[in-house]
Design an enzyme around this catalytic site. Structure first.
Site, PDB file in Angstrom:
ATOM      1  N   ASN A   8       0.859  -1.187   0.000  1.00 51.87           N
ATOM      2  CA  ASN A   8       0.000   0.000   0.000  1.00 51.87           C
ATOM      3  C   ASN A   8       0.897   1.240   0.000  1.00 51.87           C
ATOM      4  O   ASN A   8       1.423   1.618   1.033  1.00 51.87           O
ATOM      5  CB  ASN A   8      -0.908  -0.034   1.248  1.00 51.87           C
ATOM      6  N   TRP A   9       1.046   1.815  -1.165  1.00 57.75           N
ATOM      7  CA  TRP A   9       1.953   2.970  -1.292  1.00 57.75           C
ATOM      8  C   TRP A   9       1.374   4.240  -0.665  1.00 57.75           C
ATOM      9  O   TRP A   9       2.051   5.260  -0.590  1.00 57.75           O
ATOM     10  CB  TRP A   9       2.266   3.236  -2.774  1.00 57.75           C
ATOM     11  N   LYS A  10       0.114   4.182  -0.275  1.00 54.67           N
ATOM     12  CA  LYS A  10      -0.558   5.383   0.268  1.00 54.67           C
ATOM     13  C   LYS A  10      -0.373   6.537  -0.727  1.00 54.67           C
ATOM     14  O   LYS A  10      -0.476   6.294  -1.923  1.00 54.67           O
ATOM     15  CB  LYS A  10      -0.045   5.700   1.666  1.00 54.67           C
ATOM     16  N   HIS A  95      -9.948   1.124   4.660  1.00 60.66           N
ATOM     17  CA  HIS A  95      -8.660   1.316   5.320  1.00 60.66           C
ATOM     18  C   HIS A  95      -8.838   2.330   6.454  1.00 60.66           C
ATOM     19  O   HIS A  95      -9.619   3.284   6.330  1.00 60.66           O
ATOM     20  CB  HIS A  95      -7.616   1.805   4.306  1.00 60.66           C
ATOM     21  N   GLU A 165      -6.087  -4.961  10.540  1.00 60.37           N
ATOM     22  CA  GLU A 165      -5.069  -3.935  10.799  1.00 60.37           C
ATOM     23  C   GLU A 165      -5.437  -3.159  12.055  1.00 60.37           C
ATOM     24  O   GLU A 165      -6.264  -2.233  11.992  1.00 60.37           O
ATOM     25  CB  GLU A 165      -5.016  -2.945   9.631  1.00 60.37           C
ATOM     26  N   GLY A 171       1.378   2.666  11.151  1.00 63.47           N
ATOM     27  CA  GLY A 171       2.215   3.858  11.225  1.00 63.47           C
ATOM     28  C   GLY A 171       3.099   3.886  12.468  1.00 63.47           C
ATOM     29  O   GLY A 171       3.862   4.828  12.664  1.00 63.47           O
TER      30      GLY A 171
HETATM   31  P1  PGA Z   1       2.339   0.690   7.896  1.00 66.64           P
HETATM   32  O1  PGA Z   1       0.874   0.851   7.254  1.00 66.64           O
HETATM   33  O2  PGA Z   1       2.887  -0.614   7.376  1.00 66.64           O
HETATM   34  O3  PGA Z   1       3.087   1.874   7.436  1.00 66.64           O
HETATM   35  O4  PGA Z   1       2.132   0.650   9.395  1.00 66.64           O
HETATM   36  C1  PGA Z   1       0.032  -0.247   7.102  1.00 66.64           C
HETATM   37  C2  PGA Z   1      -1.244   0.198   6.460  1.00 66.64           C
HETATM   38  O5  PGA Z   1      -1.672   1.324   6.649  1.00 66.64           O
HETATM   39  O6  PGA Z   1      -1.868  -0.550   5.724  1.00 66.64           O
END
Ligand code: PGA
Length: 251
Positions: A8-10, A95, A165, A171
């Site tokens: 997930n590159w956000k 998400h 999650e 994060g």
């Molecule tokens: P992270 O994010 O690996 O940076 O904690 C996971 C996510 O938001 O899916």
């Protein structure tokens, strides 16, 4: 089933050029990690370019978000059919960062139903904000799952992927322990089995939240998961190389 890694590159990286370089680094690293299937979720604006670069049958492309509406007056949104048309085969739904911006369980339910209708595989994200000693968080997860699956036809049950999650881990600096995830996996599978019978047991369950090269292998080996949803460690060429490198050992 191959373990699935969702990258997930956000909203990274900053430019298309960097997105192409990140894709190239990811693809090269995946060549050594032969056992894995990878799903890359780039920002929507890069989706089509990344899709056209991709020639690997082990890499699929996901959208990070979508509206459930078919088309209409929704400035700034993308529909599921538009995303499918430019190359997405998966879509993240619910998400935590979308929920924080107002995506509700009701939206999640509609997006999942519509995604299945247009032929996209939804990756449903569920997770509690905090853990309490009394176990109220289990109710949060059950309610999120129940609502999300409400309009999923029985025969399409296994077309939904569940990514657990915990919001408190996303994060952060460390994920929850594989043993804690193991317990959560059992809870999710039991709940899906109670609601949907045998089909519920075929739903893939992933873990996401603060995974990197130091924790990925253990989580796959001991967390009773079919894969991982990775944010930060997937969105940087050096970090993704380390992450996939740590999983190259999987046979
Ligand atoms: P992270 O994010 O690996 O940076 O904690 C996971 C996510 O938001 O899916």
């Amino acid at each position: 089933m191959r373990p699935i890694i969702v990258a997930n590159w956000k909203n990274h990286p900053a430019t298309l050029k960097e997105a192409k370089a990140l894709f190239a680094a990811t693809k090269a690293a995946l060549e050594k990690a032969r056992k894995l299937a990878l799903i890359i979720a780039p920002p929507a604006v890069f989706l089509k370019d990344i899709r056209s670069l991709n020639k690997s049958s082990r890499i699929a492309i996901a959208a990070q978000a979508a509206t459930w509406d078919e088309e209409g007056a929704e400035t700034g949104e993308c529909t599921l059919s538009q995303l499918e048309d430019v190359g997405a085969t998966y879509v993240l739904v619910g998400h935590a960062e979308r929920r924080a911006r107002g995506e509700t369980d009701d939206d999640v339910r509609k997006i999942i139903a519509r995604a299945l209708h247009v032929g996209l595989t939804p990756i449903l994200c569920v997770g509690e904000k905090v853990r309490d000693e009394q176990g109220v968080f289990y109710k949060t997860i059950r309610d999120q799952l129940r609502e999300a699956f409400r309009e999923v036809p029985m025969q399409k049950t296994a077309h939904v992927v569940v990514a657990y999650e915990p919001v408190w881990a996303i994060g952060g600096s460390r994920p929850m322990t594989p043993m804690e995830m193991h317990t959560m996996s059992i809870f999710i599978r039991k709940m899906l089995h109670d609601e949907r019978g045998k089909a519920g047991l075929s739903v893939a369950v992933l873990y996401g939240g603060a995974i990197d090269e130091t924790t990925a292998l253990q989580m796959i080996g001991m967390g009773d998961v079919q894969g991982l949803l990775v944010g930060r460690a997937s969105a940087d060429p050096e970090r993704v190389k380390k992450l996939l490198g740590a999983l190259a050992i999987l046979k």
